[in-house]
Design a protein around this motif. Structure first.
Motif, mmCIF file in Angstrom:
data_model
loop_
_atom_site.group_PDB
_atom_site.id
_atom_site.type_symbol
_atom_site.label_atom_id
_atom_site.label_comp_id
_atom_site.label_asym_id
_atom_site.label_seq_id
_atom_site.Cartn_x
_atom_site.Cartn_y
_atom_site.Cartn_z
ATOM 1 N N VAL A 115 0.871 -1.171 0.000
ATOM 2 C CA VAL A 115 0.000 0.000 0.000
ATOM 3 C C VAL A 115 0.911 1.225 0.000
ATOM 4 O O VAL A 115 1.626 1.477 0.966
ATOM 5 C CB VAL A 115 -0.946 0.025 1.219
ATOM 6 N N VAL A 116 0.906 1.946 -1.125
ATOM 7 C CA VAL A 116 1.866 3.031 -1.345
ATOM 8 C C VAL A 116 1.137 4.371 -1.321
ATOM 9 O O VAL A 116 0.215 4.603 -2.107
ATOM 10 C CB VAL A 116 2.592 2.857 -2.699
ATOM 11 N N LEU A 117 1.577 5.253 -0.431
ATOM 12 C CA LEU A 117 1.059 6.615 -0.366
ATOM 13 C C LEU A 117 1.941 7.507 -1.232
ATOM 14 O O LEU A 117 3.154 7.577 -1.025
ATOM 15 C CB LEU A 117 1.064 7.113 1.084
ATOM 16 N N LEU A 118 1.319 8.164 -2.212
ATOM 17 C CA LEU A 118 2.038 9.112 -3.058
ATOM 18 C C LEU A 118 1.767 10.530 -2.572
ATOM 19 O O LEU A 118 0.610 10.922 -2.405
ATOM 20 C CB LEU A 118 1.585 8.997 -4.517
ATOM 21 N N LEU A 158 -2.522 3.932 6.911
ATOM 22 C CA LEU A 158 -2.786 2.841 5.971
ATOM 23 C C LEU A 158 -1.562 2.472 5.134
ATOM 24 O O LEU A 158 -1.418 1.328 4.720
ATOM 25 C CB LEU A 158 -3.942 3.222 5.036
ATOM 26 N N ALA A 159 -0.701 3.435 4.884
ATOM 27 C CA ALA A 159 0.432 3.213 3.974
ATOM 28 C C ALA A 159 1.485 2.291 4.579
ATOM 29 O O ALA A 159 1.815 2.390 5.758
ATOM 30 C CB ALA A 159 1.075 4.543 3.609
ATOM 31 N N LYS A 160 2.017 1.417 3.728
ATOM 32 C CA LYS A 160 3.173 0.592 4.111
ATOM 33 C C LYS A 160 4.466 1.225 3.574
ATOM 34 O O LYS A 160 5.551 0.910 4.015
ATOM 35 C CB LYS A 160 3.017 -0.822 3.546
ATOM 36 N N LEU A 161 4.299 2.116 2.579
ATOM 37 C CA LEU A 161 5.418 2.814 1.964
ATOM 38 C C LEU A 161 4.925 4.196 1.533
ATOM 39 O O LEU A 161 3.830 4.312 0.998
ATOM 40 C CB LEU A 161 5.918 2.038 0.732
ATOM 41 N N ILE A 162 5.736 5.230 1.792
ATOM 42 C CA ILE A 162 5.424 6.575 1.316
ATOM 43 C C ILE A 162 6.479 6.948 0.286
ATOM 44 O O ILE A 162 7.678 6.803 0.527
ATOM 45 C CB ILE A 162 5.411 7.605 2.459
ATOM 46 N N VAL A 163 6.024 7.435 -0.871
ATOM 47 C CA VAL A 163 6.934 7.855 -1.937
ATOM 48 C C VAL A 163 6.630 9.310 -2.269
ATOM 49 O O VAL A 163 5.477 9.671 -2.500
ATOM 50 C CB VAL A 163 6.765 6.961 -3.193
ATOM 51 N N TYR A 164 7.690 10.120 -2.280
ATOM 52 C CA TYR A 164 7.574 11.549 -2.583
ATOM 53 C C TYR A 164 7.971 11.778 -4.033
ATOM 54 O O TYR A 164 9.000 11.281 -4.489
ATOM 55 C CB TYR A 164 8.439 12.364 -1.624
ATOM 56 N N SER A 175 9.878 3.500 -10.951
ATOM 57 C CA SER A 175 11.087 2.716 -10.661
ATOM 58 C C SER A 175 11.397 2.700 -9.173
ATOM 59 O O SER A 175 11.781 1.664 -8.623
ATOM 60 C CB SER A 175 12.286 3.274 -11.433
ATOM 61 N N GLU A 176 11.213 3.840 -8.508
ATOM 62 C CA GLU A 176 11.458 3.898 -7.064
ATOM 63 C C GLU A 176 10.516 2.954 -6.315
ATOM 64 O O GLU A 176 10.926 2.251 -5.397
ATOM 65 C CB GLU A 176 11.293 5.329 -6.553
ATOM 66 N N ILE A 177 9.253 2.936 -6.724
ATOM 67 C CA ILE A 177 8.286 2.052 -6.070
ATOM 68 C C ILE A 177 8.687 0.593 -6.276
ATOM 69 O O ILE A 177 8.729 -0.201 -5.326
ATOM 70 C CB ILE A 177 6.860 2.317 -6.587
ATOM 71 N N LEU A 178 8.991 0.231 -7.500
ATOM 72 C CA LEU A 178 9.385 -1.158 -7.787
ATOM 73 C C LEU A 178 10.635 -1.548 -7.019
ATOM 74 O O LEU A 178 10.711 -2.655 -6.459
ATOM 75 C CB LEU A 178 9.583 -1.354 -9.290
ATOM 76 N N PHE A 182 10.231 -4.413 -4.369
ATOM 77 C CA PHE A 182 10.693 -5.710 -4.860
ATOM 78 C C PHE A 182 12.197 -5.780 -5.105
ATOM 79 O O PHE A 182 12.674 -6.742 -5.694
ATOM 80 C CB PHE A 182 9.966 -6.054 -6.170
ATOM 81 N N GLY A 183 12.924 -4.752 -4.732
ATOM 82 C CA GLY A 183 14.372 -4.784 -4.895
ATOM 83 C C GLY A 183 14.817 -4.833 -6.346
ATOM 84 O O GLY A 183 15.910 -5.300 -6.641
ATOM 85 N N GLY A 184 13.970 -4.380 -7.258
ATOM 86 C CA GLY A 184 14.345 -4.321 -8.666
ATOM 87 C C GLY A 184 14.206 -5.619 -9.429
ATOM 88 O O GLY A 184 14.404 -5.660 -10.631
ATOM 89 N N ARG A 185 13.842 -6.722 -8.746
ATOM 90 C CA ARG A 185 13.712 -7.989 -9.476
ATOM 91 C C ARG A 185 12.405 -8.022 -10.258
ATOM 92 O O ARG A 185 11.460 -7.329 -9.933
ATOM 93 C CB ARG A 185 13.795 -9.170 -8.525
#
Length: 193
Positions: A115-118, A158-164, A175-178, A182-185
Motif C-alpha cells: 500500500v503506497v502513499l504518493l 494505511l500506507a506501508k510505503l510513502i513515496v515523494y 522505478s522507485e516504487i518497484l 521488490f528490490g528491482g527484481r
C-alpha cells in the motif's frame, strides 16, 4: 500477504498515472477506483438526489460526509473483486473521520503488503502548495479537500510505503516504487500470490 500494489493519496498526486506505469511494467491490469466507484455506490443505495441536495444545502463538505460510507464499501468491494493487479484509489477512499469506517478500510487493506502513499513532498505545507497548483485551486483561507487529505492521519496509518514525487518523472517514481517493494527484481509472476 497479497502483493498487489495499491496506490493511495490526495487528488492529483499521480496515482492513476503511476498505476498505469506500474501495471504496464509488471504486465498486470490496472483498476482505478474513480472509474468503478459509482457502480459500487449504487449497489448499496446511493441516492443522487440526496447527494445533490446535500451539496446545495451544506456545500462540498456535506456531500463529502454523505459519500464516506459508500467509499468504505467501494474499497471493500474493489479489493474483494480484483487481484493480481494494480489499484489506484480516489483521493477520499483512504481518508475517514469516522473511526468505524476507517477500521473497515484498515481491515480490508490489512492483507496487502504494498500500500503506497504518493505525496509530492515530505513537507505537508509544500505538498498542499504543489497539489493546489496542479489542481488549479486558489486558496481562500479555508482548508480545501486536498489539504484535508494531506494532513489527515488516515493515509499515513494505511500506507506501508510513502513515496515523494517532487522533482521526479512518473517513470522515476515508478522505478522507485518497484525498487522499494521488490528490490528491482522482475515480479510480474509473483504479484497477487
Amino acid at each position: 500477504m497479497k502483493s498487489d500494489i495499491i496506490l493511495i493519496g490526495p487528488i492529483g498526486a499521480g496515482k492513476s498515472t503511476i498505476g498505469g506505469l506500474l501495471a504496464s511494467k509488471l504486465g498486470l491490469i490496472q483498476y482505478s477506483m474513480d472509474k468503478l466507484r459509482w457502480e459500487y455506490y449504487f449497489e448499496i443505495g446511493y441516492d443522487e438526489e440526496l447527494a445533490k441536495h446535500k451539496r446545495e444545502s451544506e456545500g462540498f463538505w456535506g456531500v463529502y460526509q454523505y459519500w464516506k460510507p459508500f467509499e468504505a464499501y467501494a474499497v471493500e468491494r474493489l479489493l474483494s473483486s480484483h487481484n493480481q493487479c494494480v489499484i489506484d484509489f480516489g483521493g477520499g477512499h483512504s481518508v475517514y473521520e469516522e473511526v468505524a469506517l476507517f477500521q473497515r478500510v484498515q481491515q480490508a487493506l490489512a492483507p496487502y503488503s504494498n500500500v503506497v502513499l504518493l505525496l509530492p513532498s515530505s513537507n505537508k505545507d509544500e505538498s498542499v502548495q504543489i497539489l493546489n497548483e496542479r489542481n488549479q485551486y486558489v486558496p481562500d483561507g479555508k482548508p480545501n479537500v486536498n489539504e484535508h487529505f494531506v494532513r489527515h492521519a488516515s493515509n499515513y496509518e494505511l500506507a506501508k510505503l510513502i513515496v515523494y514525487t517532487k522533482g521526479k518523472t512518473p517513470e522515476e517514481t515508478c522505478s522507485e516504487i518497484l525498487n522499494s517493494l521488490f528490490g528491482g527484481r522482475r515480479v510480474a509472476m509473483d504479484i497477487g500470490k
